[in-house]
Design a protein around this motif. Structure first.
Motif, PDB file in Angstrom:
ATOM      1  N   PHE A  87       0.827  -1.204   0.000  1.00  0.00           N
ATOM      2  CA  PHE A  87       0.000   0.000   0.000  1.00  0.00           C
ATOM      3  C   PHE A  87       0.861   1.254   0.000  1.00  0.00           C
ATOM      4  CE2 PHE A  87      -2.391   3.119   2.768  1.00  0.00           C
ATOM      5  CZ  PHE A  87      -3.415   3.389   1.868  1.00  0.00           C
ATOM      6  N   ALA A  88       0.373   2.287  -0.688  1.00  0.00           N
ATOM      7  CA  ALA A  88       0.999   3.604  -0.636  1.00  0.00           C
ATOM      8  C   ALA A  88      -0.095   4.655  -0.743  1.00  0.00           C
ATOM      9  CB  ALA A  88       2.025   3.778  -1.756  1.00  0.00           C
ATOM     10  N   VAL A  89       0.199   5.843  -0.234  1.00  0.00           N
ATOM     11  CA  VAL A  89      -0.677   7.000  -0.408  1.00  0.00           C
ATOM     12  C   VAL A  89       0.094   8.047  -1.192  1.00  0.00           C
ATOM     13  CG1 VAL A  89      -2.025   8.800   0.726  1.00  0.00           C
ATOM     14  CG2 VAL A  89      -1.869   6.528   1.760  1.00  0.00           C
ATOM     15  N   ALA A  90      -0.542   8.580  -2.219  1.00  0.00           N
ATOM     16  CA  ALA A  90       0.103   9.556  -3.085  1.00  0.00           C
ATOM     17  C   ALA A  90      -0.815  10.755  -3.275  1.00  0.00           C
ATOM     18  CB  ALA A  90       0.438   8.919  -4.437  1.00  0.00           C
ATOM     19  N   ALA A  91      -0.292  11.793  -3.902  1.00  0.00           N
ATOM     20  CA  ALA A  91      -1.090  12.968  -4.241  1.00  0.00           C
ATOM     21  C   ALA A  91      -0.711  13.430  -5.630  1.00  0.00           C
ATOM     22  CB  ALA A  91      -0.877  14.089  -3.231  1.00  0.00           C
ATOM     23  N   ASP A  92      -1.695  13.878  -6.394  1.00  0.00           N
ATOM     24  CA  ASP A  92      -1.406  14.410  -7.718  1.00  0.00           C
ATOM     25  C   ASP A  92      -0.819  15.817  -7.576  1.00  0.00           C
ATOM     26  OD1 ASP A  92      -3.494  16.289  -7.460  1.00  0.00           O
ATOM     27  OD2 ASP A  92      -4.922  15.084  -8.605  1.00  0.00           O
ATOM     28  N   PRO A  93      -0.388  16.453  -8.663  1.00  0.00           N
ATOM     29  CA  PRO A  93       0.256  17.760  -8.538  1.00  0.00           C
ATOM     30  C   PRO A  93      -0.619  18.844  -7.911  1.00  0.00           C
ATOM     31  CG  PRO A  93       0.836  16.779 -10.633  1.00  0.00           C
ATOM     32  CD  PRO A  93      -0.220  15.902 -10.034  1.00  0.00           C
ATOM     33  N   SER A  94      -1.950  18.686  -7.971  1.00  0.00           N
ATOM     34  CA  SER A  94      -2.827  19.681  -7.346  1.00  0.00           C
ATOM     35  C   SER A  94      -3.025  19.420  -5.855  1.00  0.00           C
ATOM     36  CB  SER A  94      -4.192  19.701  -8.044  1.00  0.00           C
ATOM     37  OG  SER A  94      -4.977  18.585  -7.674  1.00  0.00           O
ATOM     38  N   GLY A  95      -2.617  18.228  -5.390  1.00  0.00           N
ATOM     39  CA  GLY A  95      -2.746  17.888  -3.982  1.00  0.00           C
ATOM     40  C   GLY A  95      -3.828  16.883  -3.655  1.00  0.00           C
ATOM     41  N   ALA A  96      -4.573  16.399  -4.642  1.00  0.00           N
ATOM     42  CA  ALA A  96      -5.612  15.400  -4.392  1.00  0.00           C
ATOM     43  C   ALA A  96      -4.959  14.064  -4.040  1.00  0.00           C
ATOM     44  CB  ALA A  96      -6.505  15.239  -5.621  1.00  0.00           C
ATOM     45  N   ALA A  97      -5.310  13.526  -2.862  1.00  0.00           N
ATOM     46  CA  ALA A  97      -4.695  12.287  -2.393  1.00  0.00           C
ATOM     47  C   ALA A  97      -5.462  11.064  -2.891  1.00  0.00           C
ATOM     48  CB  ALA A  97      -4.643  12.279  -0.867  1.00  0.00           C
ATOM     49  N   PHE A  98      -4.741   9.966  -3.070  1.00  0.00           N
ATOM     50  CA  PHE A  98      -5.336   8.693  -3.467  1.00  0.00           C
ATOM     51  C   PHE A  98      -4.413   7.576  -3.017  1.00  0.00           C
ATOM     52  CE2 PHE A  98      -2.716  10.258  -6.920  1.00  0.00           C
ATOM     53  CZ  PHE A  98      -1.984   9.146  -7.330  1.00  0.00           C
ATOM     54  N   GLY A  99      -4.939   6.355  -2.978  1.00  0.00           N
ATOM     55  CA  GLY A  99      -4.158   5.210  -2.568  1.00  0.00           C
ATOM     56  C   GLY A  99      -3.718   4.360  -3.747  1.00  0.00           C
TER      57      GLY A  99
END
Length: 250
Positions: free
Chosen positions: A108-120
């Motif tokens: 598992f990892a948590v990431a964010a797109d360049p605008s800051g929206a987080a997703f797993g």
């Protein structure tokens, strides 16, 4: 959502982070009929799985950080969480947590797109993800809300290989053309209030009735029930702790 099970690149899980897991259990049981099971192992940290029948449909977890606002996170399936994390970085996003192993269940990892929206990111092992989609009480759609739609259109296909179907009114994300979500541009006021985020929509048999049930259980209405021309009935509400989610009747 045209996907009926988790597939690489598609949404596979939705997870609520909240400071009040028992309260969330009661609220979502009233709204969706979820039956919750908390992992008793101390190292699981109170991780609670919500089920419809025997099928896992979502998770309720204590907040990872004391300052973390209550929120839903959508996770996307990947065959290699480490490679996907590198793809996030290469495309201009940020890896916020992991990748890490979760017992024998997956990586598992948590990431964010360049605008800051987080997703797993979820690399399945023993646990593939949600046991059902599109039926009452289960995940039926996902929507990215961001002030930078053009940046999102560059980022997500680079990371996941998504297909994009755009019309005059809608932009849909897909896996090999099978639509599972959409893209909505945020106004400056919305972006300031909620920040960029992924919004899960759960399928219900009657959006108006379920929205009323959510309000009776202590929730708040953000967007009243409406019919999308040629599409579903939808509404957006908040749970009593402030986590927003959508309702959708195909």
């Amino acid at each position: 959502m045209k996907l009926m099970k988790p597939v690489p690149g598609g949404p596979c899980w939705a997870e609520l982070s909240t400071p009040d897991v028992p309260g969330a259990q009661a609220f979502y049981a009233a709204v969706f009929g979820w039956r919750s099971e908390t992992d008793p192992r101390p190292e699981a940290g109170g991780y609670t799985t919500a089920r419809i029948g025997e099928d896992a449909v979502a998770a309720l977890t204590p907040a990872y950080r004391p300052d973390q606002p209550p929120s839903w996170t959508v996770s996307f399936a990947t065959e290699d969480a480490d490679a996907s994390a590198e793809a996030v970085r290469s495309a201009g996003g940020t890896v916020l947590m992991g990748p890490m192993d979760v017992f024998d269940q997956g990586r598992f990892a948590v990431a964010a797109d360049p605008s800051g929206a987080a997703f797993g990111l979820w690399q399945a092992r023993a646990f593939p993800g949600a046991g059902r989609f599109n039926s009452p009480g289960s995940l039926g759609w996902t929507e990215l809300r961001t002030p930078d739609p053009q940046g999102a259109l560059a980022f997500y296909p680079a990371v996941f290989g998504w297909t994009v179907e755009a019309s005059e009114h809608f932009t849909h994300w897909g896996v090999d053309g099978a639509a599972f979500g959409g893209l909505k541009e945020q106004s400056p006021d919305e972006a300031e209030e909620t920040g960029p985020h992924w919004l899960p929509y759960f399928t219900v048999t009657d959006t108006e009735t379920t929205a009323a049930m959510a309000l009776s259980a202590g929730g708040e209405q953000l967007a009243p029930p409406r019919h999308v021309p040629g599409g579903p009935w939808v509404a957006v509400v908040r749970d009593p702790r402030g986590a927003g989610f959508g309702l959708r009747t195909p």
